[in-house]
Design an enzyme around this catalytic site. Structure first.
Site, PDB file in Angstrom:
ATOM      1  N   SER A  80       0.802  -1.228   0.000  1.00 42.71           N
ATOM      2  CA  SER A  80       0.000   0.000   0.000  1.00 42.71           C
ATOM      3  C   SER A  80       0.833   1.275   0.000  1.00 42.71           C
ATOM      4  O   SER A  80       0.299   2.362  -0.171  1.00 42.71           O
ATOM      5  CB  SER A  80      -0.959   0.012   1.190  1.00 42.71           C
ATOM      6  OG  SER A  80      -0.270   0.368   2.363  1.00 42.71           O
ATOM      7  N   LYS A  90       1.789   4.102   7.191  1.00 34.79           N
ATOM      8  CA  LYS A  90       0.865   4.941   6.407  1.00 34.79           C
ATOM      9  C   LYS A  90       1.384   6.368   6.399  1.00 34.79           C
ATOM     10  O   LYS A  90       2.256   6.729   7.198  1.00 34.79           O
ATOM     11  CB  LYS A  90      -0.525   4.959   7.068  1.00 34.79           C
ATOM     12  CG  LYS A  90      -1.256   3.641   7.068  1.00 34.79           C
ATOM     13  CD  LYS A  90      -1.942   3.384   5.754  1.00 34.79           C
ATOM     14  CE  LYS A  90      -2.413   1.944   5.686  1.00 34.79           C
ATOM     15  NZ  LYS A  90      -3.003   1.610   4.416  1.00 34.79           N
TER      16      LYS A  90
END
Lengths: 431, 155
Positions: B74, B111
């Site tokens: 991701s 993230k």
């Protein structure tokens, strides 16, 4: 305040082992966590959630296993590699706050804060707390006072929220009247150096609180107990008698002992355990550049075993010439072991102790010693230490230590070496 | 002119008049301060520097630095790939736009931190992964700020 008035801080990590476990495992947020002693025996650390449940420290794990399951308590074996690394990091951060620091235990350090009064000591304590929290994710409490004994007590107050605030308690600015109230509310057993043995005797004399001990007659206490307790009284009154011990004196005895994961019956396994203990002890000996003149071996069966016979024996052998050579020390230890070994018993623990320790430059040669041989031994041990430092403990070892370490302690719930092993690093998911 | 003045002017006129300085600070010199060899001296001797150390390149504050291997795709837009090892520094205060390691609902995630106008979210760097918006009831702990990464290649 002039700079020479002593001021100490005791910085103590809250629930240190349990906090280290929680730091790296997101599933443990809000979960009650305990850490168990060697061979998963007793509870040696509790997270705040476990303390709130009222589970006591030191209780044997098997006794509370059922209760723990009901409360969803997660138990860990002691992950010493992780705790040691985090402890070293804490000390490194603390060293930024004071030039003089005494590492008192794995989760406690004394700092000399003399000269920092202008900053405001409580503020300084909060800075210490904030930085350890931010940089390492561990919560510490800070006790500040003019003596080490008082600093320890101030730390207790900070931890239990009896005085001070936000985990910092500064006795140097606490008014005397307030101090009296606090001291009158704390049991005398909380005073540093007043142990389990002393407490009932002091209680019998009517000295039940910290305040009572502080105001007791020091002379009487010295004659009835010891000069140590008299010193404690002076420290409670604010006269500093104990200074920071920043230089650890060389050890006069080096002890290595471990309980076995399972009971051991045969001599062979005992020999491996003893040889391995010798290697660890000898490595410590060489680290302080010393030689040992005597080797003690001790073996014992479990003292709690109601069925089997009890046996415990420790014998010391003197060496003809002091040494730090694994091979010589192991030879002596194994000879002693064969003398004290009784077949047919279930051994629970073996240990070795090196004593008659002296600096290696004070080597006294024996009549028959071979100076050239000594040089070879020194170089071999140096090589051994270098290899083991680089490739991990036990990479190069005596054959007598065996290959499988079958005797090693049980650590069934060991968490990963989050900071010390490449293979154990905590994974971050990019999902 | 006075006689003594003429004497001093004689001294002043001498171009090089050396006198021993008896009050000079003693300067010890080691007997063996450098190897003298007969060959031609290395022309690079004055340019010697310390060898580069990758630790100092990747790590700013060793005491607060921890490593986290990455699992997943991701964050590829930020050049963080599966199997990379992240260098995470806890001494840096996490701000909007930093790449962070965060604990969310029992998971350890890497993230990009979004923190603007009261909206807190953890965003991916890959369109296939929607952002995680931190609402009431979601536990978020920003563990540390990612300041680098490294990887070994088989060879």
């Amino acid at each position: 305040m002039p700079a020479h008035v002593p001021v100490f801080a005791l910085v103590d990590c809250n629930n240190f082992y349990a906090s280290c476990e929680k730091l790296f495992d997101p599933k443990l947020a809000g979960v009650p966590v305990v850490v168990l002693s060697n061979n998963d025996g007793c509870v040696v650390a509790r997270s705040a959630e476990v303390k709130a449940l009222g589970l006591p420290m030191g209780v044997p794990w098997f006794k509370i296993r059922e209760q723990a399951r009901q409360h969803g308590i997660v138990a860990f074996s002691s992950n010493y590699a992780l705790y040691a690394d985090m402890s070293n990091r804490v000390v490194e951060v603390l060293a930024q706050f004071s030039p003089d620091i005494e590492v008192y235990s794995i989760d406690e350090s004394f700092l000399d804060l003399a000269g920092f009064e202008a900053t405001g000591l409580a503020d300084y304590g909060r800075q210490i707390r904030d930085r350890v929290q931010q940089w390492l994710g561990l919560t510490v409490c800070v006790g500040i006072a003019p003596t080490k004994t008082l600093a320890k007590l101030a730390n207790h107050c900070a931890k239990k929220n009896l005085a001070g605030n936000h985990g910092v308690c500064d006795f140097t600015t606490l008014p005397a009247a307030d101090q009296d109230v606090v001291f009158a509310a704390i049991d005398v057993s909380e005073v540093w150096g007043v142990g389990r043995k002393l407490t009932p005797r002091l209680h019998a004399m009517g000295i039940t609180t910290v305040k009572a001990l502080r105001d007791a007659d020091a002379e009487t206490l010295r004659s009835r107990f010891s000069v140590v307790l008299e010193r404690t009284v002076h420290e409670l009154r604010g006269t500093s008698c104990l200074s920071l011990e920043d230089i650890t004196p060389d050890k006069q005895q080096i002890i290595c002992s471990r309980s076995f994961g399972e009971r051991i019956h045969d001599l062979e396994n005992l020999q491996e355990a003893v040889s391995s203990h010798i290697s660890r002890a000898a490595e410590k000996l060489r680290l302080q550049d010393s030689l040992a003149g005597a080797v003690t071996v001790c073996i014992r069966t479990s003292p709690f075993n109601p069925t089997g016979p009890c046996y415990q024996k420790a014998v010391t052998a003197t060496l003809p010439e002091a040494t730090a050579d694994n091979r010589v020390l192991a030879r002596s230890a194994l000879r002693t072991l064969r003398q004290i070994y009784r077949p047919g018993l279930a051994y629970q623990k073996a240990g070795v102790m090196l004593s008659d320790i002296r600096p290696s430059r004070l080597q006294q040669a024996s009549l028959f010693s071979d100076p050239g041989g000594n040089e070879g031994s020194k170089r071999l041990m140096h090589t051994l230490d270098c290899i083991n430092a680089r490739w991990g403990r036990g990479t190069l070892r005596l054959a007598a230590e065996g290959v499988d370490y079958g005797w090693q302690m049980k650590r069934g719930n060991l968490s990963p070496g989050y900071t010390t092993e490449w293979a154990d690093l905590p994974v971050a998911k990019a999902r | 002119m006075l006689p003594h003045a003429s004497v001093s002017s004689v001294f002043e006129s001498l171009p090089d008049f050396y006198r021993p300085a008896f009050d000079a600070v003693a300067c010890a010199r080691p007997l063996d301060s450098g190897k003298v060899s007969a060959g031609f001296p290395s022309p690079a001797a004055d340019y010697e520097d310390r060898r580069l150390d990758i630790n100092t390149y990747l790590i700013r504050n060793p005491v607060s630095t921890f490593f986290f291997p990455v699992e997943g795709k991701s964050m590829e837009g930020a050049e963080i790939f599966d199997g990379d090892v992240l260098v995470v520094d806890r001494s840096i205060l996490a701000q909007h736009g930093h790449i962070v390691v965060a604990f969310v609902n029992g998971e350890r995630l890497v993230k990009r931190l979004y923190h603007r106008a009261g909206r807190v979210a953890l965003e991916a760097e890959n369109l296939a992964f929607p952002p995680i918006v931190i609402r009431e009831g979601i536990d978020l702990t920003v563990w540390g700020v990612v300041i680098g990464k490294f990887k070994r290649l088989p060879a």
